[in-house]
Motif scaffolding. Structure first.
Motif, short mmCIF file in Angstrom:
data_model
loop_
_atom_site.label_atom_id
_atom_site.label_comp_id
_atom_site.label_asym_id
_atom_site.label_seq_id
_atom_site.Cartn_x
_atom_site.Cartn_y
_atom_site.Cartn_z
N ALA A 188 -12.30 31.35 25.42
CA ALA A 188 -10.95 31.63 24.92
C ALA A 188 -10.35 32.83 25.66
O ALA A 188 -9.15 32.80 26.02
CB ALA A 188 -11.04 31.92 23.42
N GLY A 189 -11.18 33.84 25.89
CA GLY A 189 -10.71 35.03 26.61
C GLY A 189 -10.25 34.70 28.02
O GLY A 189 -9.16 35.10 28.45
N LEU A 190 -11.04 33.91 28.71
CA LEU A 190 -10.69 33.52 30.08
C LEU A 190 -9.45 32.66 30.09
O LEU A 190 -8.60 32.76 30.99
CB LEU A 190 -11.86 32.80 30.74
CG LEU A 190 -13.04 33.68 31.17
CD1 LEU A 190 -14.22 32.82 31.61
CD2 LEU A 190 -12.64 34.60 32.32
N PHE A 191 -9.37 31.78 29.10
CA PHE A 191 -8.21 30.88 29.01
C PHE A 191 -6.92 31.69 28.82
O PHE A 191 -5.90 31.41 29.45
CB PHE A 191 -8.44 29.92 27.84
CG PHE A 191 -7.37 28.88 27.71
CD1 PHE A 191 -7.16 27.95 28.72
CD2 PHE A 191 -6.57 28.82 26.57
CE1 PHE A 191 -6.17 26.98 28.60
CE2 PHE A 191 -5.58 27.86 26.45
CZ PHE A 191 -5.38 26.95 27.46
N TRP A 192 -7.05 32.69 28.00
CA TRP A 192 -5.88 33.55 27.75
C TRP A 192 -5.53 34.36 29.01
O TRP A 192 -4.38 34.61 29.31
CB TRP A 192 -6.24 34.51 26.59
CG TRP A 192 -5.17 35.51 26.31
CD1 TRP A 192 -4.02 35.31 25.63
CD2 TRP A 192 -5.18 36.87 26.74
NE1 TRP A 192 -3.28 36.47 25.58
CE2 TRP A 192 -3.97 37.45 26.25
CE3 TRP A 192 -6.05 37.67 27.46
CZ2 TRP A 192 -3.63 38.77 26.48
CZ3 TRP A 192 -5.71 38.99 27.67
CH2 TRP A 192 -4.52 39.53 27.19
N PHE A 196 -2.48 35.24 33.94
CA PHE A 196 -2.43 36.48 34.72
C PHE A 196 -3.18 36.33 36.05
O PHE A 196 -2.76 36.85 37.08
CB PHE A 196 -3.06 37.62 33.89
CG PHE A 196 -2.35 37.86 32.60
CD1 PHE A 196 -1.11 38.50 32.57
CD2 PHE A 196 -2.88 37.40 31.40
CE1 PHE A 196 -0.45 38.71 31.37
CE2 PHE A 196 -2.22 37.59 30.21
CZ PHE A 196 -0.99 38.24 30.19
N MET A 197 -4.26 35.61 35.97
CA MET A 197 -5.04 35.39 37.20
C MET A 197 -4.24 34.58 38.21
O MET A 197 -4.23 34.87 39.40
CB MET A 197 -6.36 34.68 36.88
CG MET A 197 -7.39 35.59 36.24
SD MET A 197 -9.05 34.94 36.36
CE MET A 197 -8.95 33.47 35.40
N PHE A 201 -3.05 35.65 41.71
CA PHE A 201 -3.42 34.89 42.90
C PHE A 201 -2.18 34.56 43.72
O PHE A 201 -2.18 34.68 44.96
CB PHE A 201 -4.13 33.60 42.47
CG PHE A 201 -4.46 32.68 43.60
CD1 PHE A 201 -5.54 32.95 44.45
CD2 PHE A 201 -3.68 31.55 43.85
CE1 PHE A 201 -5.83 32.11 45.50
CE2 PHE A 201 -3.97 30.72 44.91
CZ PHE A 201 -5.05 31.00 45.73
N TYR A 202 -1.11 34.19 43.03
CA TYR A 202 0.13 33.85 43.72
C TYR A 202 0.67 35.07 44.48
O TYR A 202 1.06 34.96 45.65
CB TYR A 202 1.16 33.34 42.70
CG TYR A 202 2.54 33.20 43.26
CD1 TYR A 202 2.82 32.22 44.23
CD2 TYR A 202 3.57 34.05 42.86
CE1 TYR A 202 4.08 32.11 44.77
CE2 TYR A 202 4.84 33.94 43.39
CZ TYR A 202 5.09 32.98 44.35
OH TYR A 202 6.33 32.86 44.88
N SER A 203 0.65 36.22 43.84
CA SER A 203 1.14 37.45 44.48
C SER A 203 0.28 37.78 45.70
O SER A 203 0.80 38.11 46.77
CB SER A 203 1.08 38.62 43.51
OG SER A 203 1.71 38.28 42.33
N LEU A 204 -1.01 37.65 45.52
CA LEU A 204 -1.94 37.95 46.61
C LEU A 204 -1.72 37.00 47.78
O LEU A 204 -1.68 37.40 48.95
CB LEU A 204 -3.38 37.84 46.10
CG LEU A 204 -4.46 38.31 47.04
CD1 LEU A 204 -4.47 39.83 47.11
CD2 LEU A 204 -5.83 37.83 46.59
#
Lengths: 406, 403
Positions: A188-192, A196-197, A201-204
């Motif tokens: 659940a934590g990772l899903f939430w 943001f990831m 990733f897009y910004s990077l």
């Protein structure tokens, strides 16, 4: 006890599969379904099974399972399921219960789990294409299935241990429920955290593309323009017709561009993931093959708990020089010959033990043993007669070993 | 250095799931599959399971310790004992339903748990749970079945993967420092020889022709024939009558036991070896009970000044325990030494022993040495066995029987 726990959690895994199928069958036709009715149906069926088993002192016949199936069907119909679906559930669950009753060692977990995951995906697709808002719920059955599997596996293993080795019940229960709950929490934590990831990733991705000189590429511009225009797009109701038409045309054009830009990014991400997995598995397979090969060799040694064969390693063998003494050399040659055929003497084994292990009569080769040990450890010399006797017996020993090989 | 060698075996079920999970996560990026859909959730869930399983396999042995204390257990055949190990998990990773597999020499039997036996090695397994930050004492009861030394040859712990479908095998790299000594059985022998006090020694006795002039314990009136050097002059002066010193009568009672483990004309161990060892054990016990000192020579090679098994002269319980230990250590799968060298050593020390017992095969070449011993006043007895009865006969009787 242990078999009982295994049967219960396996039955629940099976139940999750059929519940998921029935759920999607209902969702696909736009029929609202109450998940609780499916769960109640399964629990009640299991309870009736246990009550029936207790009443009959565990002597159940096929007739009783047919009866169980009929009760299940009636109950499902009463809970408001379609008759066709009620029949499927009744037949499947009764079959699984009968299977665990007549063959308690049945273990089809893996098959059921893989089926659930794949079937879940392929049943989810039509539902999501039809933009059914309830489509997501069906997949949660897979989550439940794996959670039951983990809890079940931990509890069966704990129960495998003799009674006096058990720790406190509270501690056991904390692991049985704690481990699956912990996994669910991490998920659940990772899903939430995923949005943001992805954003990161897009910004990077954009930053790297800019840094390596691809900043002016249409791809980068598309992303920027898309973001900027989404923010400045006015509400449709406030625009006049000519502007609306213009906007529709523009948006249609931009959408095409946006989709293609997104597609490119996703293709790159996907390709990266797939190639990473591919490279990893290629490497992994090699490692596993290598490991399993050495493990098989070690296993053979572990059976008798000996160290490596004296001549098992060819390189070692080449390094090892034959002794100068004729008697010792002859014996050395025999040992090397035997070792190549996996009959070699262990490092910590005497000649008697070696022959005994090969089920040969040590008294028959007493001269070989005595003369060899006299020369090897007593550092004495043999007479010509003794040498002849030694060589004859050694040849005889080799022939016996050859016979053993055939 | 890690205490265990690790071997991981899994059937790649979770790898397969991880691949499927990758596809799920990949598809979840597309709007048509629903952005941030439950596909993403399932994919992450499967990945989490895979990674936790992977981390578990990688780190389970990181802080696991088997406390390998030195244990030496001594017992007779048929008696029961208990091997103890302490397993401690200093980390947080638990082990559920792990199997402790141990191979050991088959002269002990570990309950009814023995899984299989091959040659002289048996295997036993025990299941255990070990939670995080926990220490557990593992007791394995056993029964001694046969004379010899039993050691734990290997110890491994097989841990199932956390979520199933795999196994981690941890094999202990070092040796288990436990040794179980099973003493020989004691077989009664008829000792019908009469003690002849033929040698001067240091052991006090009621009847002996030898006296120790230093150990005087009183005086008596002088009798004709008493030597002058026995006259106690101070007492004579006090009593004004000649007084003779009364001294202890002494003799030499010690035994020399020689055990020939070889068969006739062959270096191999005789088939009767267990019987012979049991007889030696009885002689040792008998000598200990009667307070007779004894020395033991066995033609089994070893390192040291005396190149074969040797129990030096002594008496008492400790000496008896030491003798039994040496007898227990005779490995019938090992080497034998020539009995002639053993006999030569025995001849050199035989002068101090009035009684010599020979057990095992008697070859013609030994007789000359024994004859020499007899010439110095030593009585040599040879073991005979017939109809499951064992007795000793003097060398002369033996030679007559042989003729």
């Amino acid at each position: 006890m242990n078999t009982g726990i295994s049967a219960v959690y396996r039955f629940l895994i099976d139940a999750c599969l059929i519940m998921m199928v029935i759920y999607f069958l209902n969702v696909d036709v736009g029929r609202e379904i109450n998940v609780s009715s499916l769960v109640i149906s399964t629990i009640v069926l299991a309870l009736i099974y246990f009550i029936l088993k207790q009443l009959l002192n565990g002597r159940m016949l096929l007739f009783h399972f047919v009866l169980l199936g009929v009760i299940s069907f009636m109950m499902n119909a009463w809970l408001g399921l379609l008759l066709f679906h009620a029949t499927i559930i009744a037949i499947f669950l009764t079959w699984r219960l009968a299977l665990y009753y007549f063959k308690p060692d049945t273990n089809q977990e893996k098959g059921i789990l893989i089926t659930s995951v794949l079937l879940g995906f392929f049943l989810y697709l039509p539902a999501i294409f039809l933009e059914n808002p309830d489509a997501h719920t069906g997949l949660y059955f897979i989550l439940v299935q794996f959670t039951i599997l983990i809890g079940g596996k931990i509890s069966t293993r704990m129960m495998n241990v003799e009674e006096h080795n058990h720790s406190g019940k509270a501690k056991q229960l904390s692991y049985i429920f704690g481990v699956p709950s912990g996994i669910l929490l991490i998920t659940a934590g990772l899903f939430w955290f995923t949005p943001f990831m992805i954003k990161g990733f897009y910004s990077l991705f954009s930053w790297i593309a800019y840094q390596i000189g691809l900043g002016a590429t249409p791809l980068f511009e598309w992303f920027n323009r898309q973001q900027a225009e989404i923010e400045t797009t006015p509400n449709g109701e406030q625009e006049n017709i000519s502007q609306e038409e213009q906007n529709v045309l523009e948006q249609a054009r931009e959408q095409t561009e946006t989709i293609s830009a997104e597609t490119i990014m996703y293709i790159i991400i996907g390709a990266c993931i797939i190639s990473a997995i591919g490279i990893y598995y290629r490497h992994r397979n090699r490692l596993i093959r290598k490991k399993s090969k050495t493990a098989d060799e070690e296993k053979m040694q572990m059976e008798t708990e000996k160290l490596s064969f004296r001549f098992s390693d060819l390189k070692e063998n080449l390094k090892r020089k034959a002794p100068k003494s004729e008697i010792r050399k002859a014996f050395f040659e025999l040992e090397r010959w035997a070792a190549k055929r996996k009959l070699g003497r262990y490092d910590d084994e005497t000649v008697e033990q070696w022959l005994h292990r090969l089920q040969l009569d040590t008294n028959r080769y007493a001269d070989v043993i005595d003369f060899y040990q006299t020369v090897r450890y007593g550092e004495q010399h043999l007479t010509e007669d003794e040498k002849r006797q030694y060589t004859d017996q050694l040849i005889e020993l080799k022939n016996t070993l050859k016979q053993k090989l055939t | 250095m890690k205490q265990f060698h690790k071997d991981i075996k899994n059937d790649r079920f979770y790898y397969g799931l991880a691949i499927i999970a990758s596809f799920f996560i990949f598809f979840s990026f597309f709007g048509i599959f629903g952005i941030y859909s439950s596909l993403m959730l399932i994919g992450i869930f499967l990945y989490v399971i895979y990674f936790i399983n992977h981390l578990y396999e990688k780190n389970i042995d990181r802080k696991l310790a088997l406390i390998n204390l030195r244990q030496s257990i001594r017992l007779y055949s048929g008696e029961t004992g208990q091997l103890e190990f302490h397993l401690r998990q200093n980390g947080w990773l638990p082990m559920f339903g792990a199997r402790l597999v141990m191979t050991f020499d088959s002269n002990i039997q570990m309950g009814n748990q023995s899984k299989y036996e091959s040659m002289n090695i048996s295997t036993v397994e025990k299941r255990l749970n070990l939670f995080g930050r926990e220490s557990r004492k593992i007791s394995i009861p056993f029964t001694a079945t046969k004379r010899g030394i039993a050691r734990v040859r290997s110890l491994r712990i097989e841990i199932p993967s956390l979520f199933g479908y795999g196994k981690i095998t941890l094999t202990l790299k070092e040796l288990v420092k436990a040794e179980i000594l099973v003493y020989p059985e004691i077989k009664k022998v008829h000792l019908n020889h009469r003690s002849k006090h033929q040698k001067m020694g240091e052991y006090q006795t009621n009847f002996s022709i030898f006296e120790d002039p230093i150990t005087s314990y009183g005086t008596r009136d002088y009798a004709p024939g008493d030597p002058l050097n026995r006259i106690h002059w101070k007492s004579t002066a006090k009593k004004q009558v000649f007084q003779t010193k009364v001294v202890e009568r002494v003799n030499q009672r010690s035994w020399l036991i020689l055990l020939n483990v070889r068969t006739k004309d062959s270096p191999a161990f005789t088939d009767r070896i267990e019987n012979l060892i049991s007889t030696v054990a009885y002689l040792s016990r008998y000598a200990t009970m009667k307070g007779i000192p004894y020395e033991l020579l066995i033609n089994v090679p070893k390192r040291g000044n005396v190149s074969f098994y040797h129990v030096s002269n002594g008496y008492g319980r400790d000496h008896y325990a030491h003798s039994l230990e040496v007898l227990a250590r005779v490995n019938t799968q090992g080497l034998t030494a020539s009995f002639n060298s053993c006999l030569a050593y025995g001849k050199s020390i035989g002068r101090s022993h009035p009684y010599v017992f020979h057990l095992g095969e008697v070859e013609q070449s030994f007789l000359a040495s024994y004859q020499e011993m007899e010439n110095t006043g030593t009585s040599v007895y040879v073991m005979h066995e017939r109809f499951q009865t064992t007795w000793f006969e003097s060398l002369k009787s033996h030679q007559e029987v042989a003729k």
